[in-house]
Write an enzyme that holds these catalytic residues in place. Structure first.
Site, short mmCIF file in Angstrom:
data_model
loop_
_atom_site.label_atom_id
_atom_site.label_comp_id
_atom_site.label_asym_id
_atom_site.label_seq_id
_atom_site.Cartn_x
_atom_site.Cartn_y
_atom_site.Cartn_z
N TYR A 84 -9.67 8.24 5.37
CA TYR A 84 -10.22 9.25 4.47
C TYR A 84 -11.56 8.81 3.90
O TYR A 84 -12.45 9.62 3.68
CB TYR A 84 -9.22 9.55 3.33
CG TYR A 84 -8.27 10.68 3.67
CD1 TYR A 84 -7.31 10.52 4.67
CD2 TYR A 84 -8.33 11.89 3.03
CE1 TYR A 84 -6.44 11.54 4.99
CE2 TYR A 84 -7.46 12.93 3.34
CZ TYR A 84 -6.52 12.75 4.32
OH TYR A 84 -5.66 13.77 4.65
N GLU A 85 -11.68 7.53 3.64
CA GLU A 85 -12.93 7.00 3.08
C GLU A 85 -14.09 7.24 4.04
O GLU A 85 -15.17 7.67 3.64
CB GLU A 85 -12.74 5.50 2.80
CG GLU A 85 -13.88 4.85 2.06
CD GLU A 85 -13.50 3.46 1.56
OE1 GLU A 85 -12.31 3.09 1.67
OE2 GLU A 85 -14.39 2.75 1.07
N GLU A 107 5.07 5.00 3.31
CA GLU A 107 4.54 6.29 3.74
C GLU A 107 5.73 7.22 3.93
O GLU A 107 6.76 6.82 4.47
CB GLU A 107 3.76 6.09 5.06
CG GLU A 107 3.28 7.33 5.77
CD GLU A 107 2.41 8.27 4.93
OE1 GLU A 107 1.36 7.85 4.45
OE2 GLU A 107 2.83 9.43 4.72
N ASP A 144 9.62 7.90 0.09
CA ASP A 144 8.85 8.57 -0.95
C ASP A 144 8.65 7.56 -2.09
O ASP A 144 9.64 6.99 -2.58
CB ASP A 144 9.65 9.80 -1.43
CG ASP A 144 8.90 10.61 -2.47
OD1 ASP A 144 8.07 10.04 -3.21
OD2 ASP A 144 9.16 11.81 -2.54
N ASP A 196 -12.15 9.78 -3.53
CA ASP A 196 -13.40 10.56 -3.54
C ASP A 196 -13.29 11.65 -4.60
O ASP A 196 -14.26 12.36 -4.86
CB ASP A 196 -13.62 11.24 -2.19
CG ASP A 196 -12.51 12.25 -1.96
OD1 ASP A 196 -11.34 11.83 -1.91
OD2 ASP A 196 -12.79 13.47 -1.87
N THR A 212 -10.86 3.17 4.60
CA THR A 212 -9.69 3.87 5.13
C THR A 212 -10.18 5.05 5.98
O THR A 212 -11.38 5.37 6.00
CB THR A 212 -8.81 4.40 3.98
OG1 THR A 212 -9.45 5.54 3.41
CG2 THR A 212 -8.58 3.35 2.90
N ASP A 270 -3.08 11.82 -2.70
CA ASP A 270 -3.20 13.28 -2.82
C ASP A 270 -3.54 13.64 -4.27
O ASP A 270 -2.88 13.17 -5.20
CB ASP A 270 -1.89 13.95 -2.41
CG ASP A 270 -1.58 13.72 -0.93
OD1 ASP A 270 -2.55 13.63 -0.14
OD2 ASP A 270 -0.40 13.63 -0.56
N LYS A 301 -3.51 20.94 -9.55
CA LYS A 301 -2.94 21.85 -10.56
C LYS A 301 -2.22 21.05 -11.65
O LYS A 301 -1.45 20.13 -11.34
CB LYS A 301 -1.95 22.81 -9.90
CG LYS A 301 -2.63 23.79 -8.97
CD LYS A 301 -1.69 24.81 -8.43
CE LYS A 301 -2.46 25.77 -7.55
NZ LYS A 301 -1.73 26.25 -6.41
N GLU A 331 0.86 -1.19 0.00
CA GLU A 331 0.00 0.00 0.00
C GLU A 331 0.89 1.23 0.00
O GLU A 331 1.79 1.36 0.84
CB GLU A 331 -0.94 0.05 1.21
CG GLU A 331 -1.91 1.23 1.07
CD GLU A 331 -2.75 1.55 2.31
OE1 GLU A 331 -3.71 2.32 2.16
OE2 GLU A 331 -2.44 1.07 3.41
N1 SAM Z 1 -4.48 6.15 2.46
C1 SAM Z 1 -4.91 6.92 3.61
C2 SAM Z 1 -6.42 6.99 3.66
O1 SAM Z 1 -7.06 6.65 2.66
O2 SAM Z 1 -6.97 7.37 4.70
C3 SAM Z 1 -4.27 8.31 3.61
C4 SAM Z 1 -4.65 9.23 2.49
S1 SAM Z 1 -3.76 10.78 2.55
C5 SAM Z 1 -4.72 11.84 1.56
C6 SAM Z 1 -2.36 10.47 1.49
C7 SAM Z 1 -1.20 9.82 2.21
O3 SAM Z 1 -0.20 9.49 1.26
C8 SAM Z 1 -0.54 10.71 3.25
O4 SAM Z 1 -0.35 10.00 4.44
C9 SAM Z 1 0.79 11.11 2.59
O5 SAM Z 1 1.81 11.36 3.54
C10 SAM Z 1 1.07 9.89 1.74
N2 SAM Z 1 1.88 10.17 0.54
C11 SAM Z 1 1.69 11.17 -0.35
N3 SAM Z 1 2.60 11.12 -1.33
C12 SAM Z 1 3.40 10.06 -1.06
C13 SAM Z 1 4.56 9.52 -1.69
N4 SAM Z 1 5.06 10.07 -2.80
N5 SAM Z 1 5.15 8.45 -1.13
C14 SAM Z 1 4.64 7.90 0.01
N6 SAM Z 1 3.55 8.37 0.66
C15 SAM Z 1 2.94 9.44 0.13
#
Ligand code: SAM
Length: 210
Positions: free
Chosen positions: A192-193, A68, A95, A153, A190, A117, A121, A43
Site C-alpha cells: 500500500y505504501e 491476517e 481477526d 497515508d 509495504t 483500514d 465513519k 504485524e
Molecule cells: N499492511 C498491508 C500494506 O500496508 O500493504 C495491507 C494493508 S490493507 C489496507 C489492510 C489489511 O489488514 C488487509 O489485508 C486486511 O485483510 C487486514 N485486516 C483488516 N482488519 C484486520 C483485523 N481485524 N485482523 C487482521 N487483519 C486485518
C-alpha cells in the site's frame, strides 16, 4: 487490493500448516510455532507480506508473527515465506479482535500496523486498529514499555490515532508527517505504501510505547 476468492485457499493453507496456523493450534503457545526461541514482533494486517518477509530476512534473530484475517491474501505471504526460505516468520489466520485470547500476556516486544483500514465513519470507530479496545489488547500481549509502530497515508486515521494513543497515556517516541521526504534507510515499503506514495500521498509515521 482486489483479491479473488480462491476456492482452494484452505487446502493450500492446510498443506502449509508449518507456516500458517489456521486452527488456533498455537493459541497461548506461540513460541512453539518457531524453530528458535527469540524475541517476538507482530504485524497486524500483513496484506501480501512484502513488509514482514523483508523485515524477517534482515533480522534473523527476531521471530515475526503475521496476523491476517483474509485467507485469500495470507496465501500470498505463505508463498513468499516458502520462496525466501524464511524460518523466522509464522502466520496466523485470525481477526486481531482475538489477539489477546491467542497470545499470552507479556509475550511480544513490538507490534507493527501498516496502512490499517481507516473505517472513516464515526459509527465504525471501534473497528480501527488504533481504537482504545485494540490498544488494551496490544498492551496486554506486549512486554512492559514496548512499542507499536504505525504507518498510514490516511490523514483522518492518523489524527484519530494520535488522539487515541494520547488519551490511552502512551508515550510518543517518533512522529513523522512525511516519511518519504527523507526516507529512513531502514524503511521497508509495504504494498500500500508503494501504491499511495506513487499517487503522491504523504506517508505518516508514528512510534509510541506503553
Ligand atoms: N499492511 C498491508 C500494506 O500496508 O500493504 C495491507 C494493508 S490493507 C489496507 C489492510 C489489511 O489488514 C488487509 O489485508 C486486511 O485483510 C487486514 N485486516 C483488516 N482488519 C484486520 C483485523 N481485524 N485482523 C487482521 N487483519 C486485518
Amino acid at each position: 487490493m482486489r483479491i479473488r476468492n480462491k476456492p482452494w485457499a484452505m487446502d493450500y493453507l492446510e498443506e502449509h500448516s508449518h507456516i500458517v496456523d489456521i486452527t488456533n493450534a498455537y493459541e497461548k503457545n506461540i513460541h512453539d510455532f518457531f524453530e528458535e526461541e527469540q524475541p517476538l514482533h507482530i504485524e497486524i494486517g500483513t496484506g501480501m507480506g512484502t513488509f514482514i518477509t523483508e523485515l524477517a530476512k534482515r533480522n534473523p534473530d527476531i521471530n515475526y508473527l503475521g496476523i491476517e484475517l483474509d485467507k485469500n491474501i495470507i496465501i500470498r505471504v505463505v508463498e513468499k515465506i516458502v520462496e525466501m526460505d524464511l524460518k523466522n516468520v509464522r502466520l496466523v489466520l485470525l481477526d486481531a479482535n482475538f489477539i489477546s485470547d491467542y497470545i499470552l500476556p507479556d509475550t511480544a516486544s513490538k507490534i507493527y500496523l501498516n496502512f490499517s483500514d481507516p473505517w472513516p465513519k464515526t459509527r465504525h470507530a471501534k473497528r480501527r486498529l488504533t481504537h482504545q479496545t485494540f490498544l488494551s489488547r496490544y498492551e496486554s500481549i506486549l512486554k512492559p514499555g514496548c512499542a507499536i509502530q504505525f504507518k498510514t497515508d490516511n490523514r483522518g486515521l492518523f489524527e484519530y490515532s494520535l488522539q487515541s494513543l494520547n488519551a490511552y497515556g502512551m508515550k510518543f517516541e517518533e512522529i513523522i508527517l512525511d516519511l518519504h521526504e527523507e526516507e529512513p534507510e531502514d524503511n521497508i515499503r509495504t504494498e500500500y505504501e508503494e501504491k499511495f506514495s506513487g499517487n503522491g500521498s504523504k506517508i505518516f509515521f508514528l512510534k509510541a510505547s506503553f
